[in-house]
Design a protein around this motif. Structure first.
Motif, PDB file in Angstrom:
ATOM      1  N   GLN A  95       0.838  -1.188   0.000  1.00 30.81           N
ATOM      2  CA  GLN A  95       0.000   0.000   0.000  1.00 30.81           C
ATOM      3  C   GLN A  95       0.878   1.244   0.000  1.00 30.81           C
ATOM      4  OE1 GLN A  95      -2.647   0.231   3.343  1.00 30.81           O
ATOM      5  NE2 GLN A  95      -3.686   2.055   2.590  1.00 30.81           N
ATOM      6  N   VAL A  96       0.411   2.269  -0.674  1.00 30.96           N
ATOM      7  CA  VAL A  96       1.137   3.530  -0.703  1.00 30.96           C
ATOM      8  C   VAL A  96       0.169   4.646  -0.335  1.00 30.96           C
ATOM      9  CG1 VAL A  96       0.706   3.843  -3.185  1.00 30.96           C
ATOM     10  CG2 VAL A  96       2.636   4.993  -2.090  1.00 30.96           C
ATOM     11  N   ASN A  97       0.639   5.585   0.450  1.00 28.03           N
ATOM     12  CA  ASN A  97      -0.164   6.743   0.825  1.00 28.03           C
ATOM     13  C   ASN A  97       0.148   7.906  -0.107  1.00 28.03           C
ATOM     14  OD1 ASN A  97      -1.359   5.504   3.164  1.00 28.03           O
ATOM     15  ND2 ASN A  97       0.628   5.718   4.171  1.00 28.03           N
ATOM     16  N   LEU A  98      -0.892   8.559  -0.569  1.00 27.99           N
ATOM     17  CA  LEU A  98      -0.748   9.607  -1.570  1.00 27.99           C
ATOM     18  C   LEU A  98      -1.368  10.903  -1.076  1.00 27.99           C
ATOM     19  CD1 LEU A  98      -1.835   7.418  -4.618  1.00 27.99           C
ATOM     20  CD2 LEU A  98       0.511   7.958  -3.912  1.00 27.99           C
ATOM     21  N   VAL A  99      -0.648  12.000  -1.254  1.00 27.09           N
ATOM     22  CA  VAL A  99      -1.147  13.310  -0.855  1.00 27.09           C
ATOM     23  C   VAL A  99      -0.932  14.294  -1.993  1.00 27.09           C
ATOM     24  CG1 VAL A  99      -0.958  15.202   0.785  1.00 27.09           C
ATOM     25  CG2 VAL A  99      -0.628  12.849   1.569  1.00 27.09           C
ATOM     26  N   GLU A 100      -2.036  14.818  -2.499  1.00 30.00           N
ATOM     27  CA  GLU A 100      -1.976  15.778  -3.598  1.00 30.00           C
ATOM     28  C   GLU A 100      -1.862  17.206  -3.062  1.00 30.00           C
ATOM     29  OE1 GLU A 100      -5.157  12.647  -4.866  1.00 30.00           O
ATOM     30  OE2 GLU A 100      -4.613  13.789  -3.068  1.00 30.00           O
ATOM     31  N   SER A 101      -1.305  18.075  -3.883  1.00 25.82           N
ATOM     32  CA  SER A 101      -1.231  19.494  -3.565  1.00 25.82           C
ATOM     33  C   SER A 101      -1.160  20.276  -4.862  1.00 25.82           C
ATOM     34  CB  SER A 101      -0.010  19.797  -2.690  1.00 25.82           C
ATOM     35  OG  SER A 101       1.184  19.461  -3.369  1.00 25.82           O
ATOM     36  N   GLY A 102      -1.415  21.572  -4.763  1.00 26.76           N
ATOM     37  CA  GLY A 102      -1.244  22.446  -5.903  1.00 26.76           C
ATOM     38  C   GLY A 102      -2.515  22.920  -6.582  1.00 26.76           C
ATOM     39  N   GLY A 103      -3.667  22.438  -6.120  1.00 27.43           N
ATOM     40  CA  GLY A 103      -4.912  22.883  -6.723  1.00 27.43           C
ATOM     41  C   GLY A 103      -5.217  24.331  -6.377  1.00 27.43           C
ATOM     42  N   GLY A 104      -6.238  24.874  -7.021  1.00 28.70           N
ATOM     43  CA  GLY A 104      -6.615  26.245  -6.732  1.00 28.70           C
ATOM     44  C   GLY A 104      -7.585  26.796  -7.751  1.00 28.70           C
ATOM     45  N   LEU A 105      -7.810  28.098  -7.650  1.00 23.42           N
ATOM     46  CA  LEU A 105      -8.709  28.809  -8.562  1.00 23.42           C
ATOM     47  C   LEU A 105      -7.871  29.652  -9.510  1.00 23.42           C
ATOM     48  CD1 LEU A 105     -11.472  29.951  -9.465  1.00 23.42           C
ATOM     49  CD2 LEU A 105     -11.278  31.602  -7.588  1.00 23.42           C
ATOM     50  N   VAL A 106      -8.035  29.422 -10.812  1.00 23.85           N
ATOM     51  CA  VAL A 106      -7.300  30.172 -11.818  1.00 23.85           C
ATOM     52  C   VAL A 106      -8.252  30.595 -12.926  1.00 23.85           C
ATOM     53  CG1 VAL A 106      -5.105  28.997 -11.349  1.00 23.85           C
ATOM     54  CG2 VAL A 106      -6.664  28.087 -13.096  1.00 23.85           C
TER      55      VAL A 106
END
Length: 126
Positions: free
Chosen positions: A1-12
């Motif tokens: 199993q691998v844990n995944l954490v996303e980042s970088g989203g936003g309003l453009v």
């Protein structure tokens, strides 16, 4: 199993660029094919890009070809999605996912991916 954490989203605004990152921890990252999926309200989850373990082969949905680029850094346990020329129809929650099965080519099928991040919202205004 691998844990995944996303980042970088936003309003453009439409036409802008955005870079999503996904940090992985757990089992050896280099043994996973990685994918970026998105899901807009009322729509099915779709694969926008995926990349093989070594990074030698990538898949792109027709709707993002030429605008999105997937890349990975196995030394840093990260996979990124560079998005340019964003359109309002790119608005969705974007998910990072990991597929532990060896495949010659990355699969665009969500069922092939065992581990998923929590998602990051991307909103593109017109």
């Amino acid at each position: 199993q691998v844990n995944l954490v996303e980042s970088g989203g936003g309003l453009v605004q439409a036409g802008a660029s955005l870079r999503l990152s996904c940090a992985a921890s757990g089992r050896s990252f280099s043994t996973y094919t990685m994918g970026w999926f998105r899901q807009a309200p009322g729509k099915e989850r779709e694969c926008v890009a995926a990349i093989t373990r070594s990074g030698s082969s990538a898949y792109y949905a027709d709707s993002v070809k030429g605008r999105f680029t997937i890349s990975r850094d196995n030394a840093k346990n990260t996979v990124s999605l560079q998005m340019s020329s964003l359109k309002p129809e790119d608005t969705a929650i974007y998910y990072c996912a990991a597929d532990g099965t060896w495949r010659l080519l990355p699969s665009p099928n969500a069922a092939a991916y065992e581990d998923w991040g929590q998602g990051t919202q991307v909103t593109v205004s017109s």
